[in-house]
Design an enzyme around this catalytic site. Structure first.
Site, PDB file in Angstrom:
ATOM      1  CD  GLU A  76      42.139   2.742  -7.667  1.00 23.04           C
ATOM      2  OE1 GLU A  76      42.309   1.578  -7.283  1.00 23.04           O
ATOM      3  OE2 GLU A  76      42.721   3.211  -8.664  1.00 23.04           O
ATOM      4  CB  CYS A 125      54.446  -7.099 -15.910  1.00 24.74           C
ATOM      5  SG  CYS A 125      55.059  -8.523 -14.986  1.00 24.74           S
ATOM      6  CB  CYS A 168      60.723  -9.573 -20.276  1.00 23.80           C
ATOM      7  SG  CYS A 168      59.709 -10.622 -19.214  1.00 23.80           S
ATOM      8  CB  CYS A 210      59.733  -4.808 -18.756  1.00 24.69           C
ATOM      9  SG  CYS A 210      59.481  -4.481 -17.008  1.00 24.69           S
ATOM     10  CB  CYS A 220      62.901  -8.269 -13.638  1.00 20.46           C
ATOM     11  SG  CYS A 220      61.520  -9.425 -13.421  1.00 20.46           S
TER      12      CYS A 220
HETATM   13 FE1  SF4 Z   1      57.376  -8.524 -15.608  1.00 18.30          FE
HETATM   14 FE2  SF4 Z   1      59.937  -8.772 -14.920  1.00 18.30          FE
HETATM   15 FE3  SF4 Z   1      59.193  -9.225 -17.424  1.00 18.30          FE
HETATM   16 FE4  SF4 Z   1      59.168  -6.737 -16.415  1.00 18.30          FE
HETATM   17  S1  SF4 Z   1      60.939  -8.004 -16.774  1.00 18.30           S
HETATM   18  S2  SF4 Z   1      57.580  -7.718 -17.704  1.00 18.30           S
HETATM   19  S3  SF4 Z   1      58.553  -7.131 -14.302  1.00 18.30           S
HETATM   20  S4  SF4 Z   1      58.574 -10.420 -15.639  1.00 18.30           S
END
Ligand code: SF4
Length: 343
Positions: A51, A204, A211, A214, A220
């Site tokens: 970290e 992201c 997206c 995701c 989102c």
């Molecule tokens: Fe990022 Fe939202 Fe796209 Fe997911 S949906 S990659 S959290 S901007």
């Protein structure tokens, strides 16, 4: 971007997005970067080192440094025996040397206040130099599987996009910590913490969020909208700094000084500053160029022959480094290469 923060700031994120943690956990189980070296043989000590290295540095840069560090110091007890110079020598090239100095300082506290054992509570961890709230949270959640929130750069990006954070807010950190606290998983915290870090690093991303891949796309507040609203950053060239060193050299070694300033190469061993030594006969000169993340260095090094017992009138920390001992000292890469040329 649809800004909903004024409402969200007064609302419980967890109630509104109760499925967020589980989606992250499920995504990590399938897609997580489980082959990263700090995700094997997990311990508080190993997560701490990883970290700290990952603060301000990308994963692919950190991997070889982490592997070398852990090979040299496989356990906390080995690290506790190390000098600051030994730690800095393994850090040379990674930059932001304050981090390595903080590891050394933390070792002294671990020795005196924790009987040489790595702390296991958040309150103890956060006392150590270099460990802030997010790093302590990462150690607690990954090494000890306790549900503590984190807010590193990747997590900040995911959460600020997910909750459609108002970019004009005066205290965005406060809202983001609230979101992270409330949305952090209470179960499967190990998978959640690494999952949200990985999601920020691989899906992201800063430049181009994917997206459609995701797991939290539904829900989102910024899905498929980030690029349209993202202002183009103008690239600015790093400033150039000119350095002029003198390297006194004998048959046996090199006269070097420990650099004190924090701007770059802090606490590494370098040749003597030209200002320190003044005008002396020069045998040869070498010109080098070196790029740092924030600076371009144009370096001139004058080589001069000196008697091996020659000393300086200076309150700077300096010493003759024997040619056979170069590897034991922390030096910037271009300086080490130059010295190796003369060995
Ligand atoms: Fe990022 Fe939202 Fe796209 Fe997911 S949906 S990659 S959290 S901007």
């Amino acid at each position: 971007m649809n800004t909903v923060m004024s409402t969200l700031a007064r609302t419980c994120f967890r109630t509104m997005h109760s499925d967020f943690p589980q989606k992250i956990v499920s995504w990590y189980t399938v897609n997580g970067r489980k082959d990263l070296p700090w995700r094997r043989n997990i311990s508080g000590y190993r997560i701490w080192i990883s970290e700290i290295m990952l603060q301000q540095t990308q994963v692919k840069t950190v991997i070889p440094y982490y592997q070398k560090f852990i090979k040299y110091f496989p356990s906390l007890s080995k690290l506790l025996q190390a000098s600051e110079d030994e730690i800095l020598s393994l850090w040379a090239g990674l930059g932001f040397y304050r981090r390595a100095k903080n590891i050394y300082k933390a070792c002294r506290i671990i020795e005196t206040d924790f009987s040489g054992r790595f702390p296991r509570t958040f309150d103890d961890l956060i006392q150590l130099p270099g460990i802030g709230r997010s790093t302590a949270g990462a150690i607690m959640s990954i090494a000890y599987q306790q549900p503590f929130p984190i807010l590193d750069a990747n997590v900040k990006r995911v959460l600020s996009r997910y909750i459609a954070l108002d970019q004009n807010l005066k205290q965005p950190e406060k809202i983001l910590w609230q979101a992270s606290e409330e949305m952090t998983a209470k179960e499967n915290i190990f998978e959640y913490t690494q999952g949200i870090m990985d999601l920020g690093a691989t899906v992201c991303t800063a430049a181009k969020p994917s997206c459609q891949q995701c797991p939290v796309e539904k829900g989102c507040g910024s899905a498929h909208m980030v690029l349209a609203n993202k202002p183009k950053r103008r690239s600015t060239a790093n400033p150039t700094r000119k350095l002029h060193f003198v390297l006194p050299m004998s048959d046996k070694g090199f006269l070097m000084q420990k650099k004190l300033e924090a701007e770059y190469w802090e606490s590494l061993w370098v040749p003597l500053s030209k200002d320190l030594i003044g005008n002396i006969p020069i045998n040869a000169s070498v010109d080098l160029q070196h790029k740092l993340s924030h600076l371009n260095l144009k370096i001139k090094i004058d080589i001069t022959q000196a008697a091996p017992d020659e000393q300086l009138l200076s309150n700077q920390e300096y010493k003759w480094i024997n040619k056979t001992d170069i590897a034991a000292y922390a030096m910037p890469t271009p300086i080490r290469k130059l010295l190796e040329h003369y060995v």
